[in-house]
Design an enzyme around this catalytic site. Structure first.
Site, PDB file in Angstrom:
ATOM      1  N   SER A   1       0.838  -1.193   0.000  1.00 18.85           N
ATOM      2  CA  SER A   1       0.000   0.000   0.000  1.00 18.85           C
ATOM      3  C   SER A   1       0.876   1.247   0.000  1.00 18.85           C
ATOM      4  CB  SER A   1      -0.899   0.000   1.235  1.00 18.85           C
ATOM      5  OG  SER A   1      -0.110   0.287   2.377  1.00 18.85           O
ATOM      6  N   LYS A   2       0.218   2.376  -0.102  1.00 21.52           N
ATOM      7  CA  LYS A   2       0.907   3.675  -0.131  1.00 21.52           C
ATOM      8  C   LYS A   2       1.902   3.799   1.025  1.00 21.52           C
ATOM      9  CE  LYS A   2      -0.869   6.962  -3.102  1.00 21.52           C
ATOM     10  NZ  LYS A   2      -0.042   6.505  -4.199  1.00 21.52           N
TER      11      LYS A   2
END
Ligand code: GLU
Length: 478
Positions: A249-250
């Site tokens: 994820s980010k």
């Protein structure tokens, strides 16, 4: 049979690293079999799709070298085709208009939850009479088109990665929505439906995509059957996970190809690493592959089922291998934008030819491209700043002797070469009875303000070429 595969990104964000990896596997498979790689932009979600994301996806694929043979095709330009296909299923009685309101759907879900059942549509409008339909329409209800799913059906396919897959119709959540209504007629198709229509139309032979689509595959196989078409082969690639085993994820630093590019990874390294994320080559000792090389030996037998853990150290290592092998002209071209962005112009005495020599020297220590900015800094500035270690080195009682001797040796005005620089160092060692390391460290501290760095002789020659060595020696003595 000619292999035809596709990558079908939705332009609701920049090119995702997971999509890029799926594209790599599709590309390798197509090239391995002398087949075609097709690009389709799935932009039916009008609210979330943006032209700038499409642009980013196309540029990203090009940058990675994943050139496509056909397309890009845009789903938004094919709405009439989907409508006709929906009509076909309606005419055959395989799909129907469902007038269930969202309040009714909510109530249905709540009741199922209360009974601890999985949420599903209870197929209540599957067999409406024409009178019932007219009554719902008279109430002003809108509809969706649902495709009938037989709960008793077994859906079986032989997955290219995961082997035999078995799904029950009853696991698919009831009759599925394939299209919405628009002004009383058939409107937007939904993902699973549009994909099947497109994959049939584009004669796709192998659907290779992330394992998050497995449940969709079961539904899609039923749609192929409804159209009397033979389903393609399916292969579901493992997800990309972070070190903890959760989905990348980010928070893990980067998820889009653009971000990886901005971090200073080369396209070749990203593609190379993507190949190894889930696939292992027959000769596991080889890790550096071009797309063409990997295409020759790629097969799904060697694609893992387990999630692929993203390893930044590995990516860094691969990136460094590409940077170190790059011709200096190319590396210079790639570094120029970073230098410019840092405010450092390559002009005047710091011209391209001089900068190329600097790049040749620091290139061997680069892992990510932007690191060059910091490494190059000591060579540009007219005023030098000394690190603490360099200051200590220069306060050493011998430092003054060493630097005075260097200055005197340079005073004869003869051009400095690697040979003469080495001779100067030797001469000082002898005259002052010093170890080579001490002399070198002092010269480096005076020239660069650091006690560690790239090749000293080369550094000296570079500073000499721009007339910066003598002023720096003088400054260090003062
Ligand atoms: N548009 C879908 C996605 O971005 C494509 C899935 C597929 O390959 O069918 O995930």
């Amino acid at each position: 049979m000619t292999v035809r595969v596709r990558i079908a990104p939705s332009p609701t964000g920049n090119l995702h690293i997971g999509t890029a990896r799926t594209a790599v596997f599709n590309w390798l498979f197509a090239r391995h079999h002398g087949g075609k790689f097709i690009l389709r932009i799935e932009d039916t979600d009008q609210e979330r799709s943006r032209p700038e994301f499409t642009e980013n996806i196309l540029n990203g694929l090009r940058w990675l070298g994943l050139h496509w043979d056909e397309g890009p095709f845009f789903q938004s330009q094919r709405l009439d085709i989907y409508k006709q296909a929906v009509q076909k299923l309606l005419d055959q009685g395989l799909a129907y208009r469902c007038y269930t309101t969202s309040e009714e759907l909510d109530a249905m879900r709540e009741a199922q939850q209360a009974r601890k059942q999985a949420p599903r549509y209870d197929n209540r409008h599957r067999d409406l009479t024409p009178e019932q339909e007219t009554a719902f329409q008279a109430e002003g209800r809108s509809f969706v088109i649902r495709f009938k799913i037989d709960d008793e059906r077994e859906i079986i396919w032989n997955d290219l990665v995961r082997g035999k897959m078995v799904w029950k119709g009853s696991d698919l959540g009831g009759d599925m929505v394939i299209a919405r209504a628009s002004e009383g007629g058939i409107g937007q198709p939904l993902y699973n439906f549009a994909v099947v229509v497109d994959d049939m139309d584009m004669a796709i032979t192998h659907v290779i995509r992330g394992e998050d689509h497995i449940a969709n595959t079961a539904k899609q196989i039923l749609l192929y059957e409804a159209f009397g078409a033979k389903p393609p082969e399916f292969g579901h690639t493992p997800l990309i996970l972070n070190k903890d085993g959760s989905k990348l994820s980010k928070r893990d630093g980067a998820t889009s190809v653009t971000e990886f590019q901005q971090l200073g990874f080369t396209a070749e390294a990203i593609v190379n690493y993507m190949m190894l994320l889930g696939w292992s080559p027959p000769d596991t000792t080889q890790e550096i592959f071009s797309l063409e090389e990997a295409a020759k030996i790629f097969s799904f037998d060697r694609v893992n089922k387990a999630g692929a853990k993203f390893d930044w150290d590995k990516l860094d290592w691969i990136n460094s291998q590409y940077i170190h092998a790059m011709p200096v002209e190319k590396l210079t071209d790639m570094l120029l934008p970073y230098m410019e962005a840092s405010g450092q112009k390559i002009e005047g005495k710091y011209d391209r030819a001089w900068f190329e020599q600097l790049v040749a020297m620091i290139g061997a220590s680069l892992t990510r491209l932007p690191e060059a900015v910091e490494m190059a800094k000591p060579f540009f500035s007219d005023t030098i700043t000394y690190s603490e270690e360099a200051q200590t080195q220069l306060q050493n009682p011998q430092a003054k002797d060493i630097l005075t001797a260097v200055t005197q040796a340079l005073a004869n005005g003869e051009p400095l070469t690697a040979e003469s620089a080495n001779a100067i160092i030797k001469q000082i060692m002898k005259a002052h009875n010093l170890k080579k390391g001490a002399v070198m460290k002092t010269i480096r501290a005076a020239l660069t303000g650091e006690v560690h760095g790239p090749d000293l002789i080369q550094s000296w020659l570079l500073l000499h070429q721009i007339g910066q060595d003598q002023p720096r020696f003088a400054n260090a003595i003062a």
